[in-house]
Scaffold this motif. Structure first.
Motif, short mmCIF file in Angstrom:
data_model
loop_
_atom_site.label_atom_id
_atom_site.label_comp_id
_atom_site.label_asym_id
_atom_site.label_seq_id
_atom_site.Cartn_x
_atom_site.Cartn_y
_atom_site.Cartn_z
N ALA A 46 0.83 -1.21 0.00
CA ALA A 46 0.00 0.00 0.00
C ALA A 46 0.86 1.26 0.00
O ALA A 46 0.56 2.23 -0.70
N ASP A 47 1.95 1.24 0.76
CA ASP A 47 2.85 2.39 0.79
C ASP A 47 3.49 2.62 -0.59
O ASP A 47 3.62 3.76 -1.03
N ALA A 48 3.89 1.54 -1.26
CA ALA A 48 4.50 1.66 -2.59
C ALA A 48 3.49 2.19 -3.60
O ALA A 48 3.81 3.04 -4.44
N ILE A 49 2.27 1.71 -3.54
CA ILE A 49 1.22 2.13 -4.47
C ILE A 49 0.88 3.61 -4.27
O ILE A 49 0.59 4.31 -5.24
N GLU A 50 0.95 4.07 -3.04
CA GLU A 50 0.66 5.48 -2.75
C GLU A 50 1.55 6.42 -3.56
O GLU A 50 1.17 7.55 -3.86
N ARG A 51 2.73 5.96 -3.93
CA ARG A 51 3.68 6.79 -4.69
C ARG A 51 3.49 6.70 -6.21
O ARG A 51 4.19 7.37 -6.95
N VAL A 52 2.54 5.87 -6.67
CA VAL A 52 2.29 5.73 -8.11
C VAL A 52 1.24 6.75 -8.54
O VAL A 52 0.11 6.70 -8.07
N PHE A 59 -9.46 1.37 0.14
CA PHE A 59 -9.87 0.87 1.45
C PHE A 59 -9.01 1.53 2.53
O PHE A 59 -7.90 1.97 2.26
N PRO A 60 -9.49 1.59 3.76
CA PRO A 60 -8.72 2.22 4.85
C PRO A 60 -7.32 1.62 4.97
O PRO A 60 -7.16 0.41 5.05
N GLY A 61 -6.33 2.49 4.92
CA GLY A 61 -4.95 2.05 4.99
C GLY A 61 -4.49 1.32 3.74
O GLY A 61 -3.37 0.82 3.67
N GLY A 62 -5.36 1.22 2.74
CA GLY A 62 -5.02 0.55 1.49
C GLY A 62 -5.14 -0.96 1.54
O GLY A 62 -4.80 -1.64 0.58
N ILE A 63 -5.63 -1.51 2.65
CA ILE A 63 -5.62 -2.96 2.86
C ILE A 63 -7.03 -3.47 3.12
O ILE A 63 -7.77 -2.90 3.92
N ILE A 103 0.26 -21.26 4.41
CA ILE A 103 -0.22 -19.87 4.44
C ILE A 103 -1.23 -19.74 5.58
O ILE A 103 -2.20 -20.49 5.67
N LYS A 104 -0.99 -18.77 6.45
CA LYS A 104 -1.86 -18.56 7.62
C LYS A 104 -2.67 -17.27 7.57
O LYS A 104 -3.60 -17.09 8.36
N ALA A 105 -2.31 -16.34 6.67
CA ALA A 105 -3.04 -15.07 6.59
C ALA A 105 -2.96 -14.50 5.18
O ALA A 105 -1.97 -14.69 4.48
N VAL A 106 -4.04 -13.83 4.78
CA VAL A 106 -4.13 -13.22 3.44
C VAL A 106 -4.75 -11.84 3.58
O VAL A 106 -5.74 -11.66 4.29
N TYR A 107 -4.16 -10.88 2.89
CA TYR A 107 -4.74 -9.54 2.78
C TYR A 107 -4.87 -9.20 1.31
O TYR A 107 -4.02 -9.59 0.50
N GLU A 108 -5.91 -8.47 0.97
CA GLU A 108 -6.13 -8.06 -0.41
C GLU A 108 -5.80 -6.58 -0.56
O GLU A 108 -6.09 -5.77 0.32
N ILE A 109 -5.21 -6.25 -1.68
CA ILE A 109 -4.96 -4.86 -2.06
C ILE A 109 -5.83 -4.59 -3.29
O ILE A 109 -5.77 -5.34 -4.27
#
Length: 166
Positions: A46-52, A59-63, A103-109
């Motif tokens: 999300a931080d990298a995308i913020e610079r594009v 979504f809140p916080g990009g996540i 895999i124990k956790a997944v987040y979508e961007i």
């Protein structure tokens, strides 16, 4: 500029804005060996995308903590529901689970942008940032069968959109 007091501080928004045609819903999943690795990978993305330029993660916080899909298996009136194929705790219970072993956790961007090129650039930047985080093991993406948009961005090894880390 609008400034509205809220419990966590202030909501600041534009008083006037315009809209234009764009590309909505570019997405990818950050999969980790544990919750912290996946979350830190998603945060880096999300931080990298913020610079594009020309893109946002809406979504809140990009996540997105609970990715969705079009429709529902159980309730026909719902237009969207939790994407059970990407829930690690359901891996053994859901036919055709998309969760790899370990895999124990997944987040979508989710990425929206002014055009296809901007969204593709944001996806590449986000993925490259996410895979640098220790414990991020796999990157995938949601495929909604063309139900959400006419544009498909394909993950391939040659496009630098597909990454797998051991």
């Amino acid at each position: 500029m609008l400034v509205i007091p809220i419990m966590e501080g202030e909501y600041i928004g534009e008083e006037e804005f315009r809209n234009c045609k764009g590309v909505a819903g570019g997405n990818f999943f950050v999969m980790g060996e544990n919750q912290m690795a996946a979350l830190m990978g998603a945060r880096a993305a999300a931080d990298a995308i913020e610079r594009v330029p020309g893109t946002i993660t809406s979504f809140p916080g990009g996540i997105v903590a609970s990715g969705s899909k079009v429709g529902s298996l159980k309730y026909k009136f719902m237009v969207a529901s939790t994407n059970e194929k990407y829930c690690p705790t359901l891996r053994e219970k859901v036919a055709d689970s998309k969760i790899p072993a370990g895999i124990k956790a997944v987040y979508e961007i989710v990425i929206d942008g002014v055009d296809e090129k901007s969204v593709a650039s944001a996806m590449a930047a986000g993925i490259k940032a996410a895979v640098r985080v220790p414990g991020v093991k796999f990157i995938s993406a949601g495929n909604f069968g063309g139900l959400l948009d006419l544009i498909k961005l394909i993950f391939t090894k040659s496009s630098n959109f597909f990454y797998f880390k051991n």
